[in-house]
Write an enzyme that holds these catalytic residues in place. Structure first.
Site, mmCIF file in Angstrom:
data_model
loop_
_atom_site.group_PDB
_atom_site.id
_atom_site.type_symbol
_atom_site.label_atom_id
_atom_site.label_comp_id
_atom_site.label_asym_id
_atom_site.label_seq_id
_atom_site.Cartn_x
_atom_site.Cartn_y
_atom_site.Cartn_z
ATOM 1 N N GLU A 1 0.839 -1.200 0.000
ATOM 2 C CA GLU A 1 0.000 0.000 0.000
ATOM 3 C C GLU A 1 0.872 1.248 0.000
ATOM 4 O O GLU A 1 2.007 1.221 0.505
ATOM 5 C CB GLU A 1 -0.903 -0.026 1.254
ATOM 6 C CG GLU A 1 -1.833 1.169 1.353
ATOM 7 C CD GLU A 1 -2.969 0.982 2.350
ATOM 8 O OE1 GLU A 1 -2.963 -0.026 3.097
ATOM 9 O OE2 GLU A 1 -3.870 1.848 2.376
ATOM 10 N N GLU B 1 -12.763 -2.292 2.038
ATOM 11 C CA GLU B 1 -13.390 -1.905 3.314
ATOM 12 C C GLU B 1 -14.486 -0.869 3.066
ATOM 13 O O GLU B 1 -14.497 0.219 3.663
ATOM 14 C CB GLU B 1 -12.330 -1.419 4.321
ATOM 15 C CG GLU B 1 -11.355 -2.538 4.686
ATOM 16 C CD GLU B 1 -10.514 -2.317 5.933
ATOM 17 O OE1 GLU B 1 -10.490 -1.193 6.462
ATOM 18 O OE2 GLU B 1 -9.876 -3.292 6.381
ATOM 19 N N TYR C 1 -7.372 -9.071 11.493
ATOM 20 C CA TYR C 1 -6.048 -8.781 12.054
ATOM 21 C C TYR C 1 -5.912 -9.410 13.444
ATOM 22 O O TYR C 1 -6.885 -9.490 14.203
ATOM 23 C CB TYR C 1 -5.840 -7.263 12.163
ATOM 24 C CG TYR C 1 -5.492 -6.622 10.826
ATOM 25 C CD1 TYR C 1 -4.194 -6.677 10.345
ATOM 26 C CD2 TYR C 1 -6.466 -5.994 10.054
ATOM 27 C CE1 TYR C 1 -3.865 -6.098 9.117
ATOM 28 C CE2 TYR C 1 -6.137 -5.416 8.826
ATOM 29 C CZ TYR C 1 -4.830 -5.478 8.366
ATOM 30 O OH TYR C 1 -4.495 -4.922 7.152
ATOM 31 N N GLU D 1 -6.474 -9.181 3.712
ATOM 32 C CA GLU D 1 -5.659 -8.491 4.728
ATOM 33 C C GLU D 1 -5.667 -9.340 5.987
ATOM 34 O O GLU D 1 -6.739 -9.661 6.511
ATOM 35 C CB GLU D 1 -6.194 -7.091 5.034
ATOM 36 C CG GLU D 1 -5.925 -6.104 3.923
ATOM 37 C CD GLU D 1 -6.329 -4.677 4.265
ATOM 38 O OE1 GLU D 1 -6.269 -4.291 5.451
ATOM 39 O OE2 GLU D 1 -6.716 -3.952 3.330
ATOM 40 N N GLN E 1 1.866 -6.175 5.679
ATOM 41 C CA GLN E 1 2.106 -5.865 4.294
ATOM 42 C C GLN E 1 3.517 -6.294 3.915
ATOM 43 O O GLN E 1 4.299 -6.669 4.789
ATOM 44 C CB GLN E 1 1.908 -4.386 4.042
ATOM 45 C CG GLN E 1 0.471 -3.923 4.347
ATOM 46 C CD GLN E 1 0.149 -2.517 3.821
ATOM 47 O OE1 GLN E 1 0.931 -1.890 3.132
ATOM 48 N NE2 GLN E 1 -1.033 -2.020 4.180
HETATM 49 O O1 AHR Z 1 -3.284 -2.573 6.156
HETATM 50 C C1 AHR Z 1 -3.550 -1.334 6.723
HETATM 51 C C2 AHR Z 1 -5.008 -0.930 6.587
HETATM 52 O O2 AHR Z 1 -5.822 -1.809 7.286
HETATM 53 C C3 AHR Z 1 -5.574 -0.958 5.193
HETATM 54 O O3 AHR Z 1 -5.281 0.190 4.475
HETATM 55 C C4 AHR Z 1 -7.035 -1.065 5.432
HETATM 56 O O4 AHR Z 1 -7.721 -1.718 4.377
HETATM 57 C C5 AHR Z 1 -7.130 -1.805 6.745
HETATM 58 O O5 AHR Z 1 -7.992 -1.181 7.616
#
Ligand code: AHR
Length: 535
Positions: free
Chosen positions: A50, A197, A263, A319, A368
């Site tokens: 990103e 998102e 996450y 993600e 990432q």
């Molecule tokens: O990976 C960081 C951020 O986490 C991304 O930009 C977003 O899609 C998510 O909330």
């Protein structure tokens, strides 16, 4: 599919009750090589880049005039290291950044590209020197598929349609424009994300509204010149099952895939915890939270199965990974975090879970690739370090496109107190999570080798694993191990080799019965075995 775990010790992390801990743990793993059916898509090993902090600028791209060794602007050290991972697919330009990105700002002579404040990530000025050409050429260099996220939040349908045409058409006005910018041949772009998102930074939409937007935008994303798009709808976060239900009902097979974000994070408000300073309890909690993805996946898949029993629509976990507090002294909003052996375990355990659902999970993208969240690589000026997570991805390369082999696992487990549990916060949060002390996966690659990956999550005790191959004989075994003295060990720019892979020799084939092996795993270790199969 068979995977079961029996508990022979019950502990509460940080609060031992009942049984004393054994001096050494024992586990059995029975692999069924003749029952393998599903292929572990190589795209499960996808990455994400990103425009955030130094992921792109400084991490991947330094520009042609940089004193840092580069090839056409891409860092030689980073590209060389990434090639070892056989990256199958790379997602770009975001993330949240994608819905604020206007692709036409990033084409043409770099000196003439407009600047813009990256208002999502720290207010850094984006000079657009890394744009469509730079990204797609990087994918060619890495020999991976591009996955481009379209701007649905602040872009237009026309902008989206034109972008697809610019990248993939071999004639017409956008193709001519692309040729004027130095690229005559169209690129092949398979994966596009129709938003990111959408429930949050991608427009704060309701699932019903987004479904309609998806249908409108996707209509104008055409297939040009033999290119076939695989359209991915912006899916749910974590426990938002209503989002999946609504999209399956209203979008259905207009999409080829539906994304999911999960996450391993303490929470979205307040401190997320330090990446390198943590207690044993924090570690076990983290692994419990990481494994919390499995019931989440099962439930989203259950909804998808009702609408799509033939499993045509892929679940793309585009993600995932750990999210800690930013390192002291780094720019707020740049999400630069260190990466320890704890992160390596999150990588291994997550990949082991994904392997089990390959009939539905067609892609995942860890967040990432460099300098942001759970990265493969960290850079500082001309220095580069490989993280413990990088080594897990390297050790797991043989699982890419291999046949997943079902197995039965019997091992101890720990009940981890979820101290972050707030009753009523989420249906899926529980006061305790069951943490198996061994995590495993197995696959057979096209060349006939069986690879077995094992993670002994116990911080203190080694673990003996008796592996049975269910009638298949092993001729020889080699292995690679990732371990370290302390779970918080990590690689720094001054000490880049603290954590690294090494040969592993503690797996022995039974001389009398070659269908069996005994493996001794040190505490907090991750191992991949390569078995040559005999007659
Ligand atoms: O990976 C960081 C951020 O986490 C991304 O930009 C977003 O899609 C998510 O909330």
């Amino acid at each position: 599919m068979k995977h079961f775990i029996s508990a022979s010790a019950l502990l509460f992390a940080g609060l031992l009750v009942g049984l004393p801990a054994a001096a050494q743990r024992e586990a059995t793993l029975t692999i069924h090589p003749s029952q393998g059916e599903n292929i572990i898509s190589r795209n499960i090993y996808g990455q994400f880049a990103e425009h955030l902090g130094t992921c792109i600028y400084g991490g991947l791209w330094v520009g042609e005039d940089s004193p840092i060794a580069n090839t056409r602007g891409y860092r030689n050290d980073v590209v060389g290291a990434l090639k070892e991972l056989h990256i199958p697919v790379l997602r770009w330009p975001g993330g949240c950044f994608a819905d604020d990105y206007h692709w036409e700002d990033g084409i043409g002579p770099r000196s003439q590209r407009p600047q813009k404040v990256n208002s999502t990530w720290g207010g850094t000025v984006e000079d657009n020197s890394f744009g469509t050409h730079e990204f797609l050429n990087l994918c060619e260099l890495l020999e991976c598929e591009p996955y481009v996220s379209m701007n649905i939040g602040s872009g237009t349908v026309r902008e989206t349609a034109d972008w697809v045409e610019y990248m993939t058409a071999d004639n017409g006005p956008q193709a001519e424009r692309r040729a004027r910018n130095g690229r005559k041949e169209p690129w092949k772009v398979k994966f596009i994300g129709v938003g990111n998102e959408a429930w949050g930074c991608g427009g704060n939409m309701t699932p019903q509204y987004y479904s309609d937007e998806y249908r409108r935008y996707a209509t104008y994303c055409h297939d040009f010149s033999g290119n076939h798009l695989f359209k991915i709808a912006s899916g749910a976060s974590d426990y938002d099952y209503e989002w999946t239900e609504t999209l399956m009902k209203n979008v259905g097979n207009r999409a080829n895939g539906l994304s999911l974000h999960y996450y391993t994070v303490l929470g979205w408000n307040g401190s997320k915890g330090n990446a390198t300073r943590f207690t044993d309890d924090d570690y076990y909690w983290c692994l419990g939270k990481c494994l919390g993805i499995e019931p989440v996946i099962q439930r989203h898949i259950g909804i998808m199965d009702r609408y799509d029993p033939k499993k045509r629509i892929g679940l793309m976990v585009d993600e995932w990974g750990t999210w800690w507090d930013e390192e002291d002294g780094t720019i707020p909003g740049h999400l630069f975090q260190q990466n320890t052996m704890r992160d390596a375990f999150v990588a291994a355990l997550s990949l082991n879970v994904f392997h089990k659902y390959t009939d539905r999970i067609q892609m995942t993208n860890i967040a990432q690739i460099a300098n942001v969240l759970q990265s493969m690589i960290l850079t500082q000026g001309d220095k580069m370090v490989l993280t413990p997570t990088y080594y897990v991805f390297k050790m797991y390369v043989p699982h890419q496109d291999a046949t997943f082999l079902p197995f039965d696992l019997k091992c101890d487990q720990m009940d981890v107190r979820n101290e972050r549990f707030t009753p009523g916060r989420s249906q899926d949060e529980e006061p305790f999570r069951h943490l198996p002390m061994l995590s495993a996966t197995a696959s057979r690659s096209a060349d006939g080798f069986i690879h077995v990956s094992l993670a002994n999550v116990d911080l203190k005790q080694k673990q003996t694993v008796t592996i049975s191959l269910d009638g298949t004989k092993a001729e020889s075994v080699t292995g690679t191990i990732l371990t370290s003295t302390n779970i918080a060990d990590h690689n720094t720019f001054d000490r880049p080799q603290t954590v690294h892979e090494a040969p592993f020799t503690d797996a022995k084939i039974d001389k009398k019965d070659k269908t069996k092996l005994v493996v001794t795993l040190p505490a907090k270790s991750i191992v991949t075995l390569k078995l040559k199969i005999g007659n």
